[in-house]
Design an enzyme around this catalytic site. Sequence first.
Site, PDB file in Angstrom:
ATOM      1  N   LYS A   1       0.862  -1.176   0.000  1.00 33.09           N
ATOM      2  CA  LYS A   1       0.000   0.000   0.000  1.00 33.09           C
ATOM      3  C   LYS A   1       0.906   1.237   0.000  1.00 33.09           C
ATOM      4  O   LYS A   1       1.129   1.884   1.022  1.00 33.09           O
ATOM      5  CB  LYS A   1      -0.942  -0.024   1.213  1.00 33.09           C
TER       6      LYS A   1
HETATM    7  N1  PMP Z   1      -7.557  -2.081  -3.050  1.00 30.44           N
HETATM    8  C1  PMP Z   1      -7.000  -0.861  -2.977  1.00 30.44           C
HETATM    9  C2  PMP Z   1      -6.230  -0.348  -4.136  1.00 30.44           C
HETATM   10  C3  PMP Z   1      -7.149  -0.095  -1.805  1.00 30.44           C
HETATM   11  O1  PMP Z   1      -6.612   1.118  -1.723  1.00 30.44           O
HETATM   12  C4  PMP Z   1      -7.910  -0.615  -0.734  1.00 30.44           C
HETATM   13  C5  PMP Z   1      -8.103   0.196   0.503  1.00 30.44           C
HETATM   14  N2  PMP Z   1      -7.042   0.027   1.406  1.00 30.44           N
HETATM   15  C6  PMP Z   1      -8.459  -1.904  -0.869  1.00 30.44           C
HETATM   16  C7  PMP Z   1      -8.262  -2.598  -2.045  1.00 30.44           C
HETATM   17  C8  PMP Z   1      -9.243  -2.531   0.256  1.00 30.44           C
HETATM   18  O2  PMP Z   1      -8.373  -2.810   1.311  1.00 30.44           O
HETATM   19  P1  PMP Z   1      -8.901  -2.830   2.815  1.00 30.44           P
HETATM   20  O3  PMP Z   1     -10.037  -3.759   2.842  1.00 30.44           O
HETATM   21  O4  PMP Z   1      -7.728  -3.337   3.585  1.00 30.44           O
HETATM   22  O5  PMP Z   1      -9.274  -1.456   3.177  1.00 30.44           O
END
Ligand code: PMP
Length: 309
Positions: free
Chosen positions: A160
Amino acid sequence: MSEEKAEYIWMDGKIVKWDDANIHVKTHALHYGTGVFEGLRGYAFNRNVHIFRLKAHLDRLYYSAKLYRMNIPYTHEEFSEAVISIVKANNIRENCYIRPIVYRGYGPLGLNPLKSPVNAAIYAIPFKEYLGEGVLENGITCLISSWERISPRALPPEAKACGNYLNSVLARLEAVEKGYTEAIMLDHRGFISEGTGENIFIIRKGEVYTPPLYASILEGVTRDSLLQLFKTELKIDVKVTDLTRSELYRADEVFICGTAGEVTPVVKIDSTVIGDGKPGEITRKIQKVYLDAVNGRNAKYIHWLTPVY
Ligand code: PMP
């Protein structure tokens, strides 16, 4: 307190005033995207705020940082405490969003990040629906983006990292400019990857499917939670498999999921109405199961919640 502002921010171990949480223009991350971050939610119930899956989010943060050779100068424990402390410092008593970021700070010109310090900050703000009011009940429209999701040969999609989000920003801009709420991106092979900030699930003839990690997705904490909830609460084994664009069009139900977006039904993709154009039955069921879990209404998942106060 306005929705997009709080009183204090945690910055490099100190609590500072919101307006004093500034950084220099020569910050490495500003120029090259050399930062990693997380997005967490706090849910208010039982006269407390509970952070959902704090450990899973911090595990991903530390992994993302490791990939970019950033040694976070705090232990997991200390960072967890810092996340909790900033909600407390602001005396937030409602649902909130928490954004920790770790980045390469002020340092010499040039791409080598190792010469710039590793800085960290965390903010927390009161927060409601990410994709707009009423979207959890009514669903959203999505565009299949003409922008391809970053490929693992170019950037690690499972980190991320700040720089990754230029890809999401372009896709989101395209969607919004064409009148859609969100974009869905295809991966470098042409299979379905994910939304700009959410993972995706589809349902057809009672079977549930979601793309695998190698479809260049971010491994969402919400996705992981839903895989578990589908199995234990709805007795459905989700099929983790490649999906084509047209499988989306012919699905009975589609939803996207993420910390911010929670479980959001998708009722139209491009010009194609999904199912009967309303949030589907299984989508509504898993949405309820998820919202019950995050709001402490299912004792089985109370270990996912860290109380702040
Ligand atoms: N994909 C992307 C590109 C994201 O930015 C996010 C948000 N963090 C997610 C998927 C979903 O991840 P999460 O469930 O951990 O928030």
